[in-house]
Design an enzyme around this catalytic site. Structure first.
Site, PDB file in Angstrom:
ATOM      1  N   GLU A   1      49.675  39.253  39.093  1.00 16.09           N
ATOM      2  CA  GLU A   1      49.720  39.171  37.434  1.00 16.09           C
ATOM      3  C   GLU A   1      50.177  40.677  36.860  1.00 16.09           C
ATOM      4  O   GLU A   1      49.605  41.176  35.884  1.00 16.09           O
ATOM      5  CB  GLU A   1      48.520  38.644  36.698  1.00 16.09           C
ATOM      6  CG  GLU A   1      48.080  37.139  37.316  1.00 16.09           C
ATOM      7  CD  GLU A   1      46.818  36.698  36.489  1.00 16.09           C
ATOM      8  OE1 GLU A   1      46.094  37.461  36.037  1.00 16.09           O
ATOM      9  OE2 GLU A   1      46.777  35.487  36.668  1.00 16.09           O
TER      10      GLU A   1
ATOM     11  N   GLU B   1      46.641  29.924  41.247  1.00 19.99           N
ATOM     12  CA  GLU B   1      45.350  29.741  40.627  1.00 19.99           C
ATOM     13  C   GLU B   1      45.022  28.772  39.665  1.00 19.99           C
ATOM     14  O   GLU B   1      45.858  28.761  38.904  1.00 19.99           O
ATOM     15  CB  GLU B   1      44.845  31.293  40.197  1.00 19.99           C
ATOM     16  CG  GLU B   1      44.889  32.578  41.335  1.00 19.99           C
ATOM     17  CD  GLU B   1      44.497  33.805  40.666  1.00 19.99           C
ATOM     18  OE1 GLU B   1      43.813  33.814  39.577  1.00 19.99           O
ATOM     19  OE2 GLU B   1      44.807  34.889  41.044  1.00 19.99           O
TER      20      GLU B   1
END
Length: 488
Positions: free
Chosen positions: A124, A269
């Site tokens: 991220e 995720e």
């Protein structure tokens, strides 16, 4: 996971074996294996836990040698990770990338038969909270790692990817068909997507419906789940009754709009925490996980992408040393508790089976550190003692509508003392709060609030050395001071 972040038994995780043009791979449900724990289970125990539950894919956040050695010859497909703090060196040195590939890919694939299929370059990295720290290093690091993989002769086996938070794209029209990449990183995202496409690599995205609910008190709660939302969104005939499918198809639309309609997507995720917030509980977590598994692994997919979704549930085991900067729930994403006990049972169309717990887990003695019956709540040492205990342990289960939110003042203090005592391996000196604490052999647990007995320290630490506690203690410390003092 700085963003916000779910099991299977042999029949529970329906894993479909499909083949792609470049490499035969497991398409279906995997799990994230994080290791930010004060007392991590031995890696061999975790690998057995994965195998006992039929989990065939695992995503790691680094390339820890002890973990990778434990996965050798396991038959489990692995995605290894490169932390963000390594991006700079890899971006600025092709030699550094080649060294990393030789050490963390080639050696394990050739000598110990670890089934590494993906490398996650960063995690991220374009989160807005990073303030652009990795904008200049992510793409060149990705390029150098890919070049090193090619040079090592592994490009048909190992694919690169960059797990992105879902905030890298957005809908310009409030419906998924209006999706496009974020304006401030649009050109950079297109460069990365084209590079991934040319390398026959997937786009990886982390999607968290829980965070939508956590961030917006007015968010319709049923829209976060998969069992039908009465006010479904209609996008030119495509119906979205949950935020996950709407979010996923916003990404699909973003890729289509920019010339990549068939690019493969991995959900890196997805999950639901079980404590640390009023919406983080066992009931909601089971509802979410059951809905996701039943709906998407079965092949229903999304309006724009029918078929099974390739995803890694977040996460396998709770991590009591994670930063709580995003929220107290960060330490409670696991499908299993810290000791490998399953949190709840899931079922699939082929029957109901419970998750298999970790085996041969060893615990410390059945004793707890609690507030002495003779201690006075007016003692001026209580507040600093509780603050110290929670600053150096895990008190995230204390709070409004959490698993231990109904404790009275004395029980709150005992919980804090015991948390510190257990994390410090029940050393006698860790239960010597001034004239306040005693060691008890009577379990002080209350209802659903469990006062833990910690597992014994692993003989082989996950990183070949003790992991330092990484606590974001400031907000927790302030919260607990006010919370406990309010009860006095």
């Amino acid at each position: 996971m700085e963003s916000l972040k779910f099991l299977a038994v042999r029949g529970l995780f329906l894993v479909l074996l499909l083949s792609s043009a470049a490499v035969s791979s497991v398409i279906g449900i995997g799990v994230n294996w994080g290791t930010q724990s004060t007392h991590p289970l031995p890696p061999a125990t975790v690998v057995k836990l994965l195998k006992d539950n039929g989990i065939q894919k695992v995503k790691l956040f680094d390339a820890d040698p002890v973990v990778l050695n434990a996965l050798a010859k396991s038959g489990i497909e692995v995605m290894v990770g490169i932390p963000n703090d390594m991006l700079y060196s890899l971006a600025n040195s092709i030699q550094a990338a080649e060294n990393w590939v030789a050490k963390n890919l080639s050696s394990y694939i050739s000598s110990t038969s670890v089934d590494i299929r993906y490398v996650a370059v960063g995690n991220e990295p374009f989160l807005k909270t990073f303030n652009g720290s990795f904008l200049g290093t992510t793409f060149p690091a990705l390029q150098n790692v890919q070049a090193a993989i090619v040079k090592a002769g592994l490009s048909t086996r190992v694919k690169v990817t960059v797990p992105m938070n879902a905030d890298v794209y957005q809908s310009l029209t409030t419906v998924p068909s209006g999706g496009d990449f974020r304006s401030d990183i649009h050109d950079l995202m297109l460069s990365i997507v084209k590079f991934l496409s040319d390398s026959e690599s997937p786009f990886t995205v982390n999607i968290y419906p829980f965070i939508s609910l956590y961030a917006d008190p007015n968010f319709p709660i049923d829209y976060a789940f998969f069992d039908g939302f009465s006010q479904a969104l209609d996008d030119n005939g495509r119906v979205y009754d949950n935020v996950f499918t709407a979010n996923y198809d916003t990404l699909v639309s973003s890729l289509q709009k920019n010339g990549f309609p068939n690019m493969s997507i991995i959900v890196g995720e997805i999950g639901w925490p079980t404590d640390g917030d009023r919406n983080a509980n066992l009931q909601f977590a089971k509802r979410f996980s059951q809905g996701f598994l039943s709906r998407f692994v079965s092949g229903q997919g999304t309006p724009m992408r029918p078929g099974p979704i390739d995803a890694y549930l977040f996460s396998l085991i709770d991590e009591d040393a994670k930063s709580i900067q995003p929220g107290n729930f960060e330490r409670h994403w696991g499908l299993f508790y810290y000791d490998g006990r399953p949190k709840y049972m899931l079922q699939m169309a082929n029957g109901t089976r419970s998750l298999v717990p970790a085996s041969n887990v060893k615990y410390q003695a059945k004793q707890w550190c609690v507030l002495s019956p003779s201690a006075s709540l007016d003692d001026p040492q209580i507040a600093p003692s509780v603050s110290y205990a929670c600053e150096n342990s895990d008190c995230t289960s204390l709070g409004f509508q959490t698993s231990c939110g109904a404790l009275d003042a004395r029980q709150n203090i005992s919980y804090a003392f015991n948390s510190y005592y257990q994390i410090k391996n029940q050393v006698a000196s860790s239960c010597k709060f001034p004239h306040l604490s005693v060691i008890s052999t009577q379990d002080p647990s209350v209802g659903s609030c469990r006062f833990i007995v910690m597992t014994q320290p692993s003989e082989v630490a996950v990183n070949e050395k003790s992991k330092a506690l990484r606590y974001s203690a400031g907000s927790l410390l302030l919260f607990l001071c006010f919370f406990i003092l309010a009860l006095l």
